[in-house]
Scaffold this active site. Structure first.
Site, PDB file in Angstrom:
ATOM      1  N   ARG A  49      -8.960  59.471  -4.581  1.00  0.00           N
ATOM      2  CA  ARG A  49      -8.729  59.282  -3.151  1.00  0.00           C
ATOM      3  C   ARG A  49      -8.021  57.955  -2.952  1.00  0.00           C
ATOM      4  O   ARG A  49      -7.871  57.177  -3.888  1.00  0.00           O
ATOM      5  CB  ARG A  49     -10.006  59.377  -2.306  1.00  0.00           C
ATOM      6  CG  ARG A  49     -11.298  58.877  -2.846  1.00  0.00           C
ATOM      7  CD  ARG A  49     -11.498  57.392  -2.928  1.00  0.00           C
ATOM      8  NE  ARG A  49     -11.038  56.623  -1.814  1.00  0.00           N
ATOM      9  CZ  ARG A  49     -10.621  55.384  -1.920  1.00  0.00           C
ATOM     10  NH1 ARG A  49     -10.596  54.769  -3.099  1.00  0.00           N
ATOM     11  NH2 ARG A  49     -10.211  54.710  -0.883  1.00  0.00           N
ATOM     12  N   GLY A  50      -7.595  57.740  -1.704  1.00  0.00           N
ATOM     13  CA  GLY A  50      -6.783  56.572  -1.405  1.00  0.00           C
ATOM     14  C   GLY A  50      -5.330  57.023  -1.395  1.00  0.00           C
ATOM     15  O   GLY A  50      -4.910  57.788  -2.272  1.00  0.00           O
ATOM     16  N   ALA A  51      -4.566  56.518  -0.398  1.00  0.00           N
ATOM     17  CA  ALA A  51      -3.219  57.044  -0.150  1.00  0.00           C
ATOM     18  C   ALA A  51      -2.369  57.147  -1.419  1.00  0.00           C
ATOM     19  O   ALA A  51      -1.831  58.208  -1.739  1.00  0.00           O
ATOM     20  CB  ALA A  51      -2.532  56.159   0.892  1.00  0.00           C
ATOM     21  N   ARG A  89      -5.391  67.380   1.861  1.00  0.00           N
ATOM     22  CA  ARG A  89      -5.732  66.210   2.675  1.00  0.00           C
ATOM     23  C   ARG A  89      -4.620  66.035   3.711  1.00  0.00           C
ATOM     24  O   ARG A  89      -3.658  65.294   3.481  1.00  0.00           O
ATOM     25  CB  ARG A  89      -5.839  64.940   1.800  1.00  0.00           C
ATOM     26  CG  ARG A  89      -6.879  64.955   0.691  1.00  0.00           C
ATOM     27  CD  ARG A  89      -8.333  64.959   1.159  1.00  0.00           C
ATOM     28  NE  ARG A  89      -8.707  63.973   2.143  1.00  0.00           N
ATOM     29  CZ  ARG A  89      -9.063  62.713   1.875  1.00  0.00           C
ATOM     30  NH1 ARG A  89      -9.079  62.280   0.644  1.00  0.00           N
ATOM     31  NH2 ARG A  89      -9.412  61.890   2.857  1.00  0.00           N
ATOM     32  N   GLN A 188     -17.007  53.942   0.858  1.00  0.00           N
ATOM     33  CA  GLN A 188     -16.016  53.470  -0.111  1.00  0.00           C
ATOM     34  C   GLN A 188     -16.023  51.954  -0.248  1.00  0.00           C
ATOM     35  O   GLN A 188     -15.654  51.430  -1.291  1.00  0.00           O
ATOM     36  CB  GLN A 188     -14.601  53.935   0.289  1.00  0.00           C
ATOM     37  CG  GLN A 188     -14.374  55.438   0.189  1.00  0.00           C
ATOM     38  CD  GLN A 188     -14.606  56.127   1.524  1.00  0.00           C
ATOM     39  OE1 GLN A 188     -15.376  55.644   2.359  1.00  0.00           O
ATOM     40  NE2 GLN A 188     -13.973  57.261   1.727  1.00  0.00           N
ATOM     41  N   ASP A 229      -3.263  55.555   5.668  1.00  0.00           N
ATOM     42  CA  ASP A 229      -3.045  56.904   5.136  1.00  0.00           C
ATOM     43  C   ASP A 229      -1.753  57.512   5.640  1.00  0.00           C
ATOM     44  O   ASP A 229      -1.154  58.358   4.976  1.00  0.00           O
ATOM     45  CB  ASP A 229      -4.244  57.798   5.463  1.00  0.00           C
ATOM     46  CG  ASP A 229      -5.456  57.347   4.655  1.00  0.00           C
ATOM     47  OD1 ASP A 229      -6.155  56.420   5.101  1.00  0.00           O
ATOM     48  OD2 ASP A 229      -5.659  57.893   3.549  1.00  0.00           O
ATOM     49  N   ASN A 239      -5.722  55.433   9.469  1.00  0.00           N
ATOM     50  CA  ASN A 239      -6.453  54.917   8.300  1.00  0.00           C
ATOM     51  C   ASN A 239      -7.907  55.337   8.465  1.00  0.00           C
ATOM     52  O   ASN A 239      -8.297  55.934   9.476  1.00  0.00           O
ATOM     53  CB  ASN A 239      -6.301  53.392   8.195  1.00  0.00           C
ATOM     54  CG  ASN A 239      -6.833  52.861   6.873  1.00  0.00           C
ATOM     55  OD1 ASN A 239      -6.559  53.414   5.821  1.00  0.00           O
ATOM     56  ND2 ASN A 239      -7.622  51.791   6.920  1.00  0.00           N
ATOM     57  N   LYS A 240      -8.698  55.032   7.481  1.00  0.00           N
ATOM     58  CA  LYS A 240     -10.116  55.417   7.446  1.00  0.00           C
ATOM     59  C   LYS A 240     -10.803  55.178   8.783  1.00  0.00           C
ATOM     60  O   LYS A 240     -10.594  54.156   9.435  1.00  0.00           O
ATOM     61  CB  LYS A 240     -10.800  54.605   6.349  1.00  0.00           C
ATOM     62  CG  LYS A 240     -12.270  54.892   6.115  1.00  0.00           C
ATOM     63  CD  LYS A 240     -12.583  56.349   5.861  1.00  0.00           C
ATOM     64  CE  LYS A 240     -11.772  56.954   4.743  1.00  0.00           C
ATOM     65  NZ  LYS A 240     -11.735  58.446   4.809  1.00  0.00           N
TER      66      LYS A 240
END
Lengths: 343, 343
Positions: A49-51, A89, A188, A229, A239-240
């Site tokens: 995970r993570g862009a 995603r 996270q 993201d 973003n998150k």
């Protein structure tokens, strides 16, 4: 052990390897997938995970699809694979940037797809290095920095986006302290950012997401840096979940708020944040919680009242007016300067 | 079973009874304490919590001290007991309001202390009822309401503070929906508010604390109501950590933000929020998480990266400029109108 290389996603002999981020920090496990479906599923279930790491994994998945595709249905196969990978995603811009590039190459040949996928991954990784160098200029000696979620090397193949300037500042000898938002519901911050910072020896504390504005109000935070993201052409940034709250609070207290992201996270076709689709994830991520018991075994508990459900939007959109600047591999830009790097 | 009475703290035969809120919603257990030390400890360990319930428990603890006090050292004993009770939760104004009143009565006689302690508890409970009636006027048909932490009947002996208007609106036939912030690190929203709302049949969803501004940005929240732990004379309000973030976000999106609290939570001697002491609690509350496993057994897991510590401020202070009004048992007042009720 890959941990010493600090690489989150890579490929060897057509297999895709990734550090299993669902098990971190409690177990260090390398996951590998043999085909594009497995890789797509690993993106969906957030093994990586993570862009940036999603981007690299998607590039490799698209590459695997091209390698696997039966000759007689090659075009249909890679087209369908692209759709499938992209459905994992929906908010992550890097995912689409990666599949589009590798798909285009795959239309020429599977060999071209392999080449392009490696290029995508190494460009993301190099972007992280540059983001670190540019971002370091924003961090003063004795700074206290707030970050949200995990935008470290786990999230960007290598180096990181939001954490890259922090590592660069630390490695250049600056005394810094990081407040790591826990980042509910998937934690996270408490799991991955804390793990990364601990590995690197950077001083830090986990704080409940609720405490960010409190430390801002005490004057204890000099700068906020998060990843992204998907960034719209006008600078509105997905973003998150929770990033919006931190950005609003930072503005209230006059604290600079930066987004660190490679150019691949910018989406010129998305004019403003209103056009960004927000991924809704399962209620269970809020209601259940995974951790380790006293014997070190991973377990899952229900932490919320039985009979109640939860809502779980994975991202929010921070309007450009709350963003001081974007730290990219091409330099640092204000929202109104983005036209210089987007075309 | 006391659950049907919806009373959080009470006394019988010099014992103090409280619903054990550390075990809710997974187990329903009535805790009882025989003497003031046990009651003080129950406040400290949050067997009972919430401004009003702390106030009632503190009143009963002070009463127990007066009953227990040996005649030859009566004055010293009740003085020391007061200090000890007050040291349990330094931010909670209701606690000090209660100990001061019952201590004063105890200086006359133990019998007076008993009488005064009962009066304190019943006044808090009655205040909740009035807060509900006044607050209901702020809730429109089809409203969606955000609340933070738990300020229901569990937190205020009976009726509640922030939840009292919600119950009143629901009982008067309004169609309402409550967004209950999870309220990390102790999850009073996910555990207690969700449990209360579920019991009462009020439609609701738990949301991660990070998601509050997101739902505000979508126009899905018409009003925010929270409780308070201590309100300064100018209206600056200490409440559960995260309240400040919600209040800042509410102002940004033009959403009315109300504090519901009895007069006993106001502290005229504290001029502004700067003078409020913020309780720091254990790092473990952030790093470990309690819930039930699949067999229904209560367990605790480490959820954060081993090697990292957490900061855990229990409260923050919301400046008066973010507060639309205070819902009290005497009516609804803007911050600048508080002089009308405080003297």
């Amino acid at each position: 052990m890959n941990i010493y290389k600090k690489i989150a996603v890579w490929t060897e002999n057509n297999k895709v390897y990734m550090i299993n981020q669902n098990k971190l920090p409690f177990e260090f496990e390398i996951f590998n997938s043999e085909n594009y479906k497995e890789t797509a599923n690993a993106i969906k279930t957030m093994i990586t995970r993570g862009a940036g790491s999603i981007g690299a994994a998607a590039a490799f998945a698209m590459m695997q699809a091209a390698m696997q595709a039966p000759k007689n249905i090659y075009n249909d196969f890679i087209f369908n694979a692209k759709q499938e990978i992209e459905s994992t995603r929906p908010t992550a811009r890097d995912l689409f940037a990666a599949t589009e590039r590798v798909y285009k190459a795959a239309q020429i040949s599977a060999e071209k797809a392999v080449e392009e996928a490696h290029k995508v991954a190494s460009e993301i990784s190099e972007a992280g290095k540059k983001i670190g160098e540019f971002g370091n200029s924003l961090i003063s000696q004795n700074s206290q920095i707030l970050t949200h979620c995990n935008a470290g090397w786990l999230a960007l193949v290598e180096h990181g986006s939001a954490l890259a300037p922090i590592y660069e500042a630390f490695n250049s000898g600056k005394n810094i302290f990081v407040y790591a938002d826990e980042t509910r519901p998937r934690n996270q911050g408490a799991r991955l950012t804390a793990w990364e910072l601990n590995q690197a020896g950077v001083k830090h504390a986990i704080i409940p997401d609720n405490a960010a504005a409190f430390y801002m109000s005490l004057g204890k935070i000099e700068i906020v840096i998060t990843g992204a993201d998907r960034i719209a052409a006008n600078g509105d940034t997905a973003n998150k979940i929770g990033t919006l709250e931190k950005a609003i609070a930072a503005k209230e207290f006059g604290i600079p708020f930066y987004i660190a992201a490679p150019i691949s996270t910018f989406d010129i076709k998305t004019k403003t944040g209103k056009d960004i689709i927000i991924e809704e994830r399962s209620s269970d991520e809020v209601i259940y919680q995974t951790g380790i018991d006293e014997n070190g075994n991973i377990q899952t508990l229900r932490i919320a009242s039985p009979g109640s459900e939860a809502l779980n939007p994975a991202f929010d959109v921070t309007p450009n007016k709350f963003i001081t600047g974007f730290i990219t591999e091409k330099g640092i830009f204000k929202p109104e300067e983005l036209y210089k790097i987007l075309k």
